[in-house]
Structure formats: structure tokens, C-alpha cells
Design a protein around this motif. Sequence first.
Motif, PDB file in Angstrom:
ATOM      1  N   HIS A  67       0.817  -1.350   0.140  1.00 18.00           N
ATOM      2  CA  HIS A  67      -0.063  -0.080  -0.177  1.00 18.00           C
ATOM      3  C   HIS A  67       0.807   1.322  -0.186  1.00 18.00           C
ATOM      4  N   VAL A  68       1.968   1.263   0.670  1.00 18.23           N
ATOM      5  CA  VAL A  68       3.126   2.319   0.585  1.00 18.23           C
ATOM      6  C   VAL A  68       3.282   2.565  -0.780  1.00 18.23           C
ATOM      7  N   VAL A  69       3.799   1.315  -1.450  1.00 21.93           N
ATOM      8  CA  VAL A  69       4.335   1.478  -2.813  1.00 21.93           C
ATOM      9  C   VAL A  69       3.222   1.952  -3.762  1.00 21.93           C
ATOM     10  N   ALA A  70       1.848   1.308  -3.535  1.00 17.06           N
ATOM     11  CA  ALA A  70       0.544   1.854  -4.621  1.00 17.06           C
ATOM     12  C   ALA A  70       0.475   3.362  -4.332  1.00 17.06           C
ATOM     13  N   GLN A  71       0.345   3.534  -3.226  1.00 12.52           N
ATOM     14  CA  GLN A  71      -0.288   5.170  -2.908  1.00 12.52           C
ATOM     15  C   GLN A  71       1.249   6.099  -2.762  1.00 12.52           C
ATOM     16  N   ASP A  72       2.259   5.673  -2.843  1.00 13.70           N
ATOM     17  CA  ASP A  72       3.546   6.290  -2.983  1.00 13.70           C
ATOM     18  C   ASP A  72       3.359   7.422  -2.072  1.00 13.70           C
ATOM     19  N   ARG A  73       3.321   7.143  -0.674  1.00 18.85           N
ATOM     20  CA  ARG A  73       3.112   7.912   0.357  1.00 18.85           C
ATOM     21  C   ARG A  73       3.256   6.991   1.778  1.00 18.85           C
ATOM     22  N   PRO A  74       3.721   7.718   2.965  1.00 14.28           N
ATOM     23  CA  PRO A  74       3.910   6.910   4.012  1.00 14.28           C
ATOM     24  C   PRO A  74       2.501   6.422   4.489  1.00 14.28           C
ATOM     25  N   LEU A  75       2.656   5.094   5.217  1.00 12.29           N
ATOM     26  CA  LEU A  75       1.417   4.471   5.756  1.00 12.29           C
ATOM     27  C   LEU A  75       1.797   4.406   7.258  1.00 12.29           C
ATOM     28  N   VAL A  76       1.189   5.233   8.052  1.00 13.31           N
ATOM     29  CA  VAL A  76       1.285   5.128   9.480  1.00 13.31           C
ATOM     30  C   VAL A  76      -0.016   4.651  10.465  1.00 13.31           C
ATOM     31  N   TYR A 100       2.218  -0.088  12.584  1.00 10.89           N
ATOM     32  CA  TYR A 100       2.698  -0.073  11.397  1.00 10.89           C
ATOM     33  C   TYR A 100       3.217   1.435  10.905  1.00 10.89           C
ATOM     34  N   ALA A 101       4.407   1.463  10.510  1.00  8.92           N
ATOM     35  CA  ALA A 101       4.808   2.863  10.185  1.00  8.92           C
ATOM     36  C   ALA A 101       5.870   2.779   9.008  1.00  8.92           C
ATOM     37  N   GLY A 102       5.425   2.895   7.781  1.00 10.54           N
ATOM     38  CA  GLY A 102       6.336   2.714   6.852  1.00 10.54           C
ATOM     39  C   GLY A 102       6.219   3.857   5.474  1.00 10.54           C
ATOM     40  N   TYR A 103       7.582   4.247   5.286  1.00 15.65           N
ATOM     41  CA  TYR A 103       8.022   5.263   4.578  1.00 15.65           C
ATOM     42  C   TYR A 103       8.766   4.717   3.136  1.00 15.65           C
ATOM     43  N   THR A 122       1.955  -4.556  19.286  1.00  9.77           N
ATOM     44  CA  THR A 122       0.678  -4.216  20.180  1.00  9.77           C
ATOM     45  C   THR A 122       0.402  -2.816  19.594  1.00  9.77           C
ATOM     46  N   PRO A 123      -0.747  -2.192  19.904  1.00  3.26           N
ATOM     47  CA  PRO A 123      -1.326  -0.922  19.532  1.00  3.26           C
ATOM     48  C   PRO A 123      -0.084   0.080  20.052  1.00  3.26           C
ATOM     49  N   ARG A 124       0.005   1.290  18.970  1.00  2.00           N
ATOM     50  CA  ARG A 124       1.178   2.070  19.374  1.00  2.00           C
ATOM     51  C   ARG A 124       0.947   3.417  18.736  1.00  2.00           C
ATOM     52  N   GLU A 125       1.144   4.510  19.627  1.00  2.00           N
ATOM     53  CA  GLU A 125       1.106   6.015  18.734  1.00  2.00           C
ATOM     54  C   GLU A 125       2.422   6.299  18.555  1.00  2.00           C
ATOM     55  N   TRP A 126       2.461   6.577  17.280  1.00  2.00           N
ATOM     56  CA  TRP A 126       3.780   7.000  16.930  1.00  2.00           C
ATOM     57  C   TRP A 126       4.201   8.658  17.002  1.00  2.00           C
ATOM     58  N   THR A 127       5.218   8.926  17.662  1.00  2.62           N
ATOM     59  CA  THR A 127       5.415  10.191  17.953  1.00  2.62           C
ATOM     60  C   THR A 127       6.048  10.785  16.690  1.00  2.62           C
ATOM     61  N   PRO A 128       6.043  12.279  16.794  1.00  2.00           N
ATOM     62  CA  PRO A 128       6.482  12.909  15.689  1.00  2.00           C
ATOM     63  C   PRO A 128       8.047  12.871  15.478  1.00  2.00           C
ATOM     64  N   ASP A 129       8.669  12.935  16.653  1.00  2.00           N
ATOM     65  CA  ASP A 129      10.285  12.221  16.491  1.00  2.00           C
ATOM     66  C   ASP A 129      10.459  11.326  15.781  1.00  2.00           C
ATOM     67  N   GLN A 130       9.623  10.163  16.375  1.00  2.00           N
ATOM     68  CA  GLN A 130      10.192   8.852  15.627  1.00  2.00           C
ATOM     69  C   GLN A 130       9.528   8.797  14.274  1.00  2.00           C
ATOM     70  N   LEU A 131       8.788   9.564  13.767  1.00  2.00           N
ATOM     71  CA  LEU A 131       8.342   9.648  12.343  1.00  2.00           C
ATOM     72  C   LEU A 131       9.430  10.304  11.602  1.00  2.00           C
ATOM     73  N   ALA A 132       9.969  11.234  12.109  1.00  2.00           N
ATOM     74  CA  ALA A 132      10.820  12.048  11.659  1.00  2.00           C
ATOM     75  C   ALA A 132      12.420  11.295  11.389  1.00  2.00           C
ATOM     76  N   VAL A 133      12.475  10.545  12.484  1.00  2.00           N
ATOM     77  CA  VAL A 133      13.867   9.641  12.233  1.00  2.00           C
ATOM     78  C   VAL A 133      13.784   8.645  11.247  1.00  2.00           C
ATOM     79  N   LEU A 134      12.352   8.077  11.351  1.00 12.21           N
ATOM     80  CA  LEU A 134      12.055   6.838  10.306  1.00 12.21           C
ATOM     81  C   LEU A 134      12.143   7.669   8.621  1.00 12.21           C
ATOM     82  N   GLU A 135      11.739   8.878   8.549  1.00 12.40           N
ATOM     83  CA  GLU A 135      11.668   9.492   7.428  1.00 12.40           C
ATOM     84  C   GLU A 135      12.876   9.714   6.765  1.00 12.40           C
TER      85      GLU A 135
END
Length: 568
Positions: A67-76, A100-103, A122-135
Motif C-alpha cells: 500500500h505504501v508503494v501503490a499510494q507512494d506515500r507513508p502509511l502510519v 505499522y509505520a512505513g515510508y 501491540t497498538p502504538r502511537e507513533w511520536t513525531p520524533d519517531q516518524l521524523a527519524v524513520l523518514e
Amino acid sequence: MADLGPTTESDPVYDRFARLVHAYLGVPVALVTFVGADGQRFPGAVGLPEPWQSLRGTPLSHSFCQHVVAQDRPLVVSDARTVDLLRDNLAIPDLDVIAYAGYPLRDLQGRAVGSLCAIDGTPREWTPDQLAVLEDLALACASEVQLREAAALAADAVRTADRRAEHGQVLLAMSDAFTQTLTPDEVLDAVQRVATEVAGAARASIGIVHPERGALTWARHAAVPGAPVTLWDDEPLSRAESPAVQVVMSGRPLFFDDATTMSEAFPIVAGVGGPGAAAFLPLTTSTATLGGVLLRWHEPRVVDDELRDLLVTLASDASIALERAQLLQRRRDVAHTLQSAMLSHLPSPAGVTLDAVYLPAEVTEQVGGDWYDAMELPDGGFALVVGDVTGHDMRAATRMGQLRSMLRTLLWEHDRPPSRILELLDGINTGTGLEAMATVLLARVEPPTDDGVRTLTWSCAGHPPALLHRAADGTVELAGRPDLPIGFMPDRERHDHEVRLAPGDTLVLYTDGLLERRTESLRTSIDAAARRLAVLPDLGARSLVDALGPTGDRRDDVVVLTLCLGPR
């Protein structure tokens, strides 16, 4: 058995990116994924349950990355079980993918081809810092993807260049092989050699068109085990069911990857020649249909575009070479007929045996300016001539013919010594504008005395000296002073020389093609020939050529004229 998807090898660099995601985001699972039609692959993976960690791949039924590939955008997502797009994905129960968080990872063209993702069971809220690092890590990982793609493209370019260079060398070698050919037989030999050595064919057969017979004749063919004896019979050009005839008449090649395909198209050849691939190539030029080439391989093979281009080039080069060789052959035939017509029929003076041979050069048009002549004179004597007009072509042959005719006329009309006859010849040569350059040895043999002795008078216009084998006293060189060749300075005085011939003596006149060698001077060759002549049992013209002439291909015409007082 359940579909476990593709299997792939771990990649140290991509594993490093997975470990960085695992460390920086504190997730149990981190993946570098790439999506394909057969599923998704994980060259970089940390923390997957077995067997997925070892397999490093899943079917698309277990893929969030698609879905990340098909939509060409992050999936979080914090909990995939609550997302309509994902709640039925088998990655949830089988791989324990909840959060799941995928870039996206993009290639050189900017297309999404995979993702760098973080996964929690387990369910998890992704923080902005985590997503910035992942990006940021995804961008770095995408750079690696693009570097590898660029390296692969560069390697492909190098391989393509190498193939082109190799192909160019092959074409050059092929062109050179045909450039060296002079006769039709040499061309046909070259076709078979190039077809096997360059194109890799197991055998090659060549058919030549004979329009006057309306048939294709197999001038070259290889043995085919189990084939009928009639396989290589002439084929009528009206035989449309024959692939060879069809190719020749249409001018278009035919290619078959295997014998089955060929048999379906042309049942007439079913079961002949084994299971391998085949190619039928026309030999045509802009002006003529010459024939065709049949190539067979032992095994089936794909006749791809590169091989087709090579074979078409082979046929094109062969066609040009064959047409040229056929034209040269016809020219040689005409020229040789002309040359032979201009060589004299030797007379038979009483008490004298004359013998002569003319052999054309083997590396030219097989004609040239060498000639011999002998003619009886009104006073009972006779004249002998050997000459060599400069050149080894039709022009030299025609000039020789004119010079020879002038000389014969002068000998008949003027009772003069040889030196005077050559002076007259030189003047006419210049005055009429013929301006031939030639060496000539002209000799006059007088009628015999009561004891059989004859007087020989000769004049030499730059020609190699005659050799005289004395029946009782070895061999001598008639080394009188040579004058300039015909065509240089026609006003210069010429000189005569005289010797007596006794019964049993043999006089040998020749052109320089008999004795010229690349490795020694003509003077050395003449001295050696005189020594050999003294011990040779047969002094006939052909025997002298065999004994004294060049070995290998003759690079010059050869003339030998012998006179023996009495029977030889």
C-alpha cells in the motif's frame, strides 16, 4: 501447503538500516521491503517470527508495504485491526503486525519500489520524533537503492559496450574474411568457415542459383547423418515448398528456434538434420539473386535479434564477395582466353625442337605482359622472342599484344639483325603513342652449316640473360651487354651478340617471374639456375618451371622458351 512467498538473501547494508530503525524507534520488528508481482522481499529484517525471518519474504496477502508503494506515500497506523484497508491482511495474525509505520523507498525515476518500516505487535502511537527519524532513515536507505540502481545501469552499459565492441570485432573479422577472397570457391569456403567459427553453427550449406537451368545447386554442403542421398539434388526454383527456394526467391531470411517449428512451416524438411535451430539466408545484391545459405545448429536455441543481425550481415558480406568473385572469374576467363590467343603456335624448323610454357600469376587477374614467340623467316632462319611488358593486368596484356604484332611484322619485313629490329620497334612504340614499357630478348637463329652448327645472334633490351646448356661443356650464361628496355630512350643505339650452337645444345629463354625471389637478388637466382641447369635430366619448358620456378603462389607471370638442336 500454504504459500510462503518469495525467499531472498539477507543484505548487510539493508540489515543495518533495519537495525537502526529497531534501535532508534525501539520497535521489535524493522524491515527494508521491496514489492514485486510475486510478493514482498525483506533483504533487511530484524525481529520477524519464523519462518519469515529466515525466508525474508511473504506473499502479498501478508503485505502492508504494497500500500505504501501503490499510494507512494507513508502509511502510519496505530492499530491495523481498526483500519478498513488492513484489518483482513494476514500479516496481522501470522506476523503479529498491529502498529505499522512505513515510508516509501524511491528509485532513480522517483517511483516507489519498497518501504522502510517499523512494526510493533501491540497498538502504538507513533511520536513525531519517531516518524521524523524513520523518514530520514528512509531517505538514506532510498539513496542506497538509487546508488545500486545507478551502479547496475552503469554495469549494464559497460556490458552493452563490451558486447558491441565484441560484436564489432566479430563483424570486422567477418568482413576481413570475405575481403581476402578472390574466387567463388574462396568465398564459399569463407562462408562455411565464418558460419561455424563466428556464428557458432554446426554446419553450413550453400546453394547457387543457375537462372539458365532454373535451379538451385548445392555447391557446398555438410554431411547430414541419416539424410537421403537426394537431399542435395538440384532444386527447381519453382519448388515453393522448399524453405531454401522460398528464401532465394523472396530475398527474405527465415529463422527457426528448433526443428519442430521449421517442420510445421515446411513439412518437406521434417525429420532432416536433427532437432536444432536453423537459419536460411538469401545471397542477394541490388542487381542479382546469387543463392542461399542454410545454417543448422545441433541443439534448439533462441535466434535472438543480435544473432539475426549477425547472420544477416554474414549473408550481406558473402553476397557482395560472391558477386565480386563471380565477376572477377568471368573477367579472368575472358582475359585468359585473350592471353592464350596471343601466344604463338610454335613452328617446327628442321633439326630443331622448340618448347614453351606460359603460366599466369596466381595473385593477380592471371593475365599480364609476359610473352614468347617463335617464327620462321623467309631466308630459312627463325626468330625467338621472350618479352615482359610492365604490369599484370588487362592493360599490360593488350599492350603486349600490340607490341608482339609490331615485332612479328618487323621481323618478316626487314632482314636486319636483332638490334636493328629492336630499334625499329622502339621507334614505332613511341611514334604510334603506344608507349609500352617492356624488356625483350630477341634472337635470330641462322640456317645450319654442313656440320649442323647454327649461329645465334641476339640483342637484349633490359631482359634477363638467356642460359645455354652445352651438350659437352656444361651451362653458360649469354651475358652480352644489355641495352635499355623498350620505351625509355628510343634513340639509343642497340647492340648484337653472337654465339654458335652445336647439335645437342639447349638454349633457355625466360622472363624474370621464373627466377625472382623475395629473399635474394635476381643475379643470385640466375647463377643458381645456371648451376641447376647443368645437372637437370629434362630441359623441357615445363620441367624447367617445376625445377627452377617459385614455390607457393606465383606473384608474377612465368614464360620459358627452349630451343634444342636436334631431338630433346
